[in-house]
Design a protein around this motif. Structure first.
Motif, PDB file in Angstrom:
ATOM      1  N   UNK A  48       0.856 -19.365  35.539  1.00 26.18           N
ATOM      2  CA  UNK A  48      -0.380 -18.776  36.063  1.00 26.18           C
ATOM      3  C   UNK A  48      -1.259 -19.892  36.610  1.00 26.18           C
ATOM      4  N   UNK A  49      -1.261 -20.016  37.908  1.00 24.33           N
ATOM      5  CA  UNK A  49      -2.054 -21.053  38.578  1.00 24.33           C
ATOM      6  C   UNK A  49      -2.894 -20.360  39.648  1.00 24.33           C
ATOM      7  N   UNK A  64       2.144 -16.406  39.061  1.00 27.35           N
ATOM      8  CA  UNK A  64       0.876 -15.775  39.402  1.00 27.35           C
ATOM      9  C   UNK A  64       0.025 -16.776  40.172  1.00 27.35           C
ATOM     10  N   UNK A  65      -0.364 -16.402  41.379  1.00 27.17           N
ATOM     11  CA  UNK A  65      -1.246 -17.238  42.196  1.00 27.17           C
ATOM     12  C   UNK A  65      -2.610 -16.553  42.228  1.00 27.17           C
ATOM     13  N   UNK A  66      -3.456 -16.934  41.290  1.00 29.68           N
ATOM     14  CA  UNK A  66      -4.777 -16.325  41.175  1.00 29.68           C
ATOM     15  C   UNK A  66      -5.731 -16.908  42.211  1.00 29.68           C
ATOM     16  N   UNK A  67      -6.759 -16.164  42.533  1.00 29.52           N
ATOM     17  CA  UNK A  67      -7.805 -16.699  43.391  1.00 29.52           C
ATOM     18  C   UNK A  67      -8.555 -17.769  42.622  1.00 29.52           C
ATOM     19  N   UNK A  68      -8.707 -18.939  43.219  1.00 32.87           N
ATOM     20  CA  UNK A  68      -9.351 -20.071  42.542  1.00 32.87           C
ATOM     21  C   UNK A  68     -10.858 -19.842  42.466  1.00 32.87           C
ATOM     22  N   UNK A  69     -11.423 -19.748  41.245  1.00 36.13           N
ATOM     23  CA  UNK A  69     -12.868 -19.551  41.135  1.00 36.13           C
ATOM     24  C   UNK A  69     -13.669 -20.823  41.361  1.00 36.13           C
TER      25      UNK A  69
END
Length: 324
Positions: A48-49, A64-69
């Motif tokens: 999860x990155x 998982x390519x999350x939106x970078x906060x």
């Protein structure tokens, strides 16, 4: 109780390459994934990155390519310069990964750490006793001693568990990491020329305390959100010790089978950190009075260093003209 590897999912969370404000050893996440395959064969791996990270050559079971906060503004110095920490990055990468776990048990592992063994799997059966009135988690959560502080500036502190490594029931890990995101601190022009931060003018809680101060009061209302780093009382200290004894299993990295990068490995055991022996004494006091552990062993291992060093550190802190 025998936990099978196939009943475990490892959530590897965090960056897989260097970015602004965060260095990263080349190839460390590849090493991390390979170590899981070696020491937990049959376990599922979720990486999860976030978007924009180069994941070439990495082969988790789920990516998982999350939106970078981005970094979270947590403070301003006296000149008004903002300070950012990665609170929301860790929350998002951890919680979004854990939400995808289908197995009964999960591991939360940093992308710049790795496994050297699987001793943590046996920890729950090694220490089965719990005090019924202190139970919060379904089963204890296994954590690492590194950066698990019991002292800061020579003073006893509470609610400072390490956030490097967690192993336990998936539901329990979600109770730790499925948190509301932090808002950026807003600069107050009326305080221009002063440092602005959580706890000002007293010492800011450590990041680990700030995380814990969010999730633990939600699970047990007897725990207060921490206003400053050294907030404590005999009642709160006892409450924290009872929580640790029944709800955590605190172990050294080598006992867990946790590999750390060089900058996290001290030359000697830090006297301000919890040790496994410290935790065993709490386990005997609150959970299993017959557990064979010696206070003398703990004293010769780490206690004598605290007796000598902690008063000096506290004096130095008190004499400092400004501290945060």
């Amino acid at each position: 109780m025998c936990i099978k590897f196939k009943d475990i999912t490892v959530v590897v969370q965090g960056p897989v390459q260097a970015y602004q404000g965060r260095s990263q050893a080349e190839g460390i996440t590849h090493q991390c994934l390979e170590s899981i395959r070696t020491h937990l064969p049959g376990a599922r791996i979720i990486l999860s990155t976030w978007e924009g990270q180069d994941c070439s050559g990495l082969t988790p079971d789920l990516l998982l390519l999350n939106q970078d906060p981005g970094g979270t503004v947590v403070a301003f110095d006296a000149a008004g310069k903002p300070q950012k920490l990665n609170f929301n990055r860790q929350i998002i990468s951890s919680s979004e990964g854990l939400k995808q776990v289908k197995t009964r048990y999960a591991v939360k592992l940093r992308s710049d750490n790795f496994l050297t063994g699987n001793g943590f799997v046996k920890a729950l059966s090694q220490f089965p006793a719990r005090n019924a009135q202190d139970r919060i988690f379904l089963e204890p959560v296994v954590v690492n001693t590194s950066y698990f502080r019991c002292y800061a500036e020579g003073q006893r502190v509470v609610m400072h568990p390490s956030d490097f490594f967690h192993f336990g029931r998936t539901q329990d890990l979600l109770r730790i990491w499925d948190l509301p995101l932090f808002s950026d601190r807003v600069y107050n022009p009326k305080q221009a020329g002063q440092a602005q931060y959580h706890g000002a003018p007293l010492s800011c809680p450590h990041a680990e305390q700030i995380y814990c101060s969010r999730w633990l009061p939600l699970l047990d209302e007897r725990f207060p959100p921490l206003v400053h780093r050294h907030q404590n009382s005999p009642e709160l200290q006892t409450l924290w010790e009872r929580f640790m004894a029944s709800n955590l299993r605190v172990m050294e990295p080598e006992q867990l089978g946790l590999g750390l990068i060089d900058r996290f490995i001290p030359k000697h055991k830090r006297p301000n950190e919890m040790s496994h022996l410290d935790w065993l004494l709490l386990y005997r006091r609150y959970c299993d009075p017959n557990y064979p552990v010696s206070a003398l062993t703990q004293f010769t291992h780490i206690g004598w260093q605290r007796m000598l060093k902690m008063p000096l550190r506290r004096l130095k802190f008190r004499l400092a003209p400004n501290h945060k």
